[in-house]
Write an enzyme that holds these catalytic residues in place. Structure first.
Site, PDB file in Angstrom:
ATOM      1  CD  GLN A   1      -2.773   1.511   2.218  1.00  0.00           C
ATOM      2  OE1 GLN A   1      -2.193   1.859   3.237  1.00  0.00           O
ATOM      3  NE2 GLN A   1      -4.096   1.462   2.128  1.00  0.00           N
TER       4      GLN A   1
ATOM      5  CE1 TYR B   1      -3.046   9.385   7.439  1.00  0.00           C
ATOM      6  CE2 TYR B   1      -4.495   7.599   6.770  1.00  0.00           C
ATOM      7  CZ  TYR B   1      -3.768   8.245   7.748  1.00  0.00           C
ATOM      8  OH  TYR B   1      -3.762   7.774   9.038  1.00  0.00           O
TER       9      TYR B   1
ATOM     10  NE  ARG C   1      -8.636  -0.191   2.916  1.00  0.00           N
ATOM     11  CZ  ARG C   1      -8.682  -0.254   4.246  1.00  0.00           C
ATOM     12  NH1 ARG C   1      -8.016   0.630   4.977  1.00  0.00           N
ATOM     13  NH2 ARG C   1      -9.348  -1.201   4.860  1.00  0.00           N
TER      14      ARG C   1
ATOM     15  N   GLY D   1      -9.621  -6.693   9.399  1.00  0.00           N
ATOM     16  CA  GLY D   1      -8.452  -6.050   9.972  1.00  0.00           C
ATOM     17  C   GLY D   1      -8.071  -6.569  11.339  1.00  0.00           C
ATOM     18  NE  ARG D   2     -11.286  -3.272  14.714  1.00  0.00           N
ATOM     19  CZ  ARG D   2     -12.307  -2.476  15.011  1.00  0.00           C
ATOM     20  NH1 ARG D   2     -12.510  -2.105  16.257  1.00  0.00           N
ATOM     21  NH2 ARG D   2     -13.124  -2.046  14.072  1.00  0.00           N
TER      22      ARG D   2
END
Length: 374
Positions: free
Chosen positions: A101, A182, A229, A324-325
């Site tokens: 990424q 971002y 993404r 994810g987690r």
């Protein structure tokens, strides 16, 4: 056991072979070395999770000015490339597929993390509210410096070089981080972009940086090795847009003809690494909405459990689901999902920084005592 021809079936996303539809998304862990090389345990961490259909690396900075968190890795030096090659070689040996990424944090940085202590850059000189991670703990966000028009092309070029470095480092492709407030997302959404040049104002102008970076990535590695993404609904880092449906309709129209490997969507209700019940107009931009407007491969992330993921892939709403987690705490997650086994809970206190505790010491199902397997 559920029919294994769905979530557990192999797939091909552009040039990327996936052994199943279970994706490890980008997860910042802040364990890189001071020079931006992945840390010594990164090889083990990613290889433990190589049974994922696709691993997306933690956000990896394209240049020194792109760094926005302490101890994150990069892809701008030969030493970083060499260190990542050890990681990707091990993942491939274990049968995995892995993309890098590519990350520029823009205004979501701090002078303590910037070369020479300079201000971070952004589309406009608008600060994020609240605090951020700096070199020595959390501090208030600073007001960034607005990029000059003539500077932007140089950043686009650095994305292309980082993509070339990613391939040299053995990654199977790259994912452009255009989410979570971002740099690319800052240009897209008008809460952060008040420019009056060709990169601001109309939706087409605000999406120009996204298009130019994708052109550069495609030239560097091929469209079929590029993913993107986006997080249309996330309010993380003060993201908002006055007309989100029009904005992201344009974004999908721009992405659709490109033949990308995939689009990676953060579903509504996810803000950073937390879940939220807050609503905004963009909350209607979910995987079902995107599926109706984007013909390519679609990965969805955010709040999925096993049964929801099975239904989403089986119905064709998405082509793969990112966890994810769950991947932090369950290195063998695909096996656990296939067996409908109990999942280990992730320890939030060890998400960012620290040693191997909470990083490489989560056991697989086979390593757990029978009573803990569920």
């Amino acid at each position: 056991m559920h029919d294994r021809s769905t979530l557990f079936a192999p797939a091909r996303f552009g040039a990327l072979p996936l052994a199943n539809r279970i994706v490890m998304p980008p997860l910042t862990r802040s364990r890189a070395l001071p020079d931006g090389r992945p840390g010594p345990s990164a090889r083990r961490y990613y290889t433990q999770r190589a049974s994922a259909g696709l691993i997306v690396s933690e956000g990896t900075a394209i240049m020194p000015e792109a760094v926005g968190n302490p101890d994150i890795p990069g892809l701008w030096t030969p030493e970083q490339v060499t260190a990542w090659k050890q990681v990707t070689d091990a993942v491939h040996e274990a049968g995995g597929t892995m993309v890098a990424q590519l990350w520029h944090t823009g205004r979501a940085s701090h002078p303590s993390l910037q070369p020479g202590g300079k201000l971070p850059v952004a589309p406009s000189a608008i600060a994020i509210s609240g605090t951020t991670f700096a070199r020595d703990g959390r501090v208030p966000h600073v007001t960034p410096r607005a990029l000059e028009t003539e500077e932007i092309g140089g950043i686009v070029d650095r994305y292309g070089r980082a993509a070339e470095n990613a391939r040299a480092a053995g990654f199977d492709g790259v994912e452009l981080h255009a989410a979570n407030g971002y740099l690319i997302d800052q240009f897209l959404q008008d809460s952060a972009n008040r420019r009056t040049d060709g990169y601001g104002g109309a939706v087409e102008n605000r999406a120009r940086l996204l298009r130019e970076v994708l052109d550069t990535l495609t030239a560097a590695v091929g469209a079929d090795r590029v993913g993107v993404r986006i997080s249309p609904s996330s309010t993380f880092q003060d993201m908002a847009d006055s007309a989100p449906v029009a904005l992201f309709t344009h974004v999908l129209d721009a992405l659709s003809p490109r033949g990308l490997a995939y689009l990676h969507l953060v579903e509504p209700g996810i803000v950073g690494d937390d879940s939220t019940a807050a609503r905004r107009p963009a909350d209607g931009i979910d995987s079902a909405w995107v599926r109706g407007r984007y013909p390519g491969r679609l990965i969805a992330a955010g709040g999925y459990g096993r049964e929801q993921a099975l239904r989403a892939v089986e119905s064709g709403t998405v082509d793969a689901v990112a966890f994810g987690r769950a991947f932090i705490a369950n290195p063998d997650l695909p096996d656990r999902l296939a067996r409908d086994a109990r999942l280990t809970e992730a320890d939030r206190a060890t998400f960012y920084g620290g040693d191997d505790h909470g990083y490489t010491d989560y056991p697989t199902l086979a390593e757990q005592p029978p009573a803990a397997r569920g």
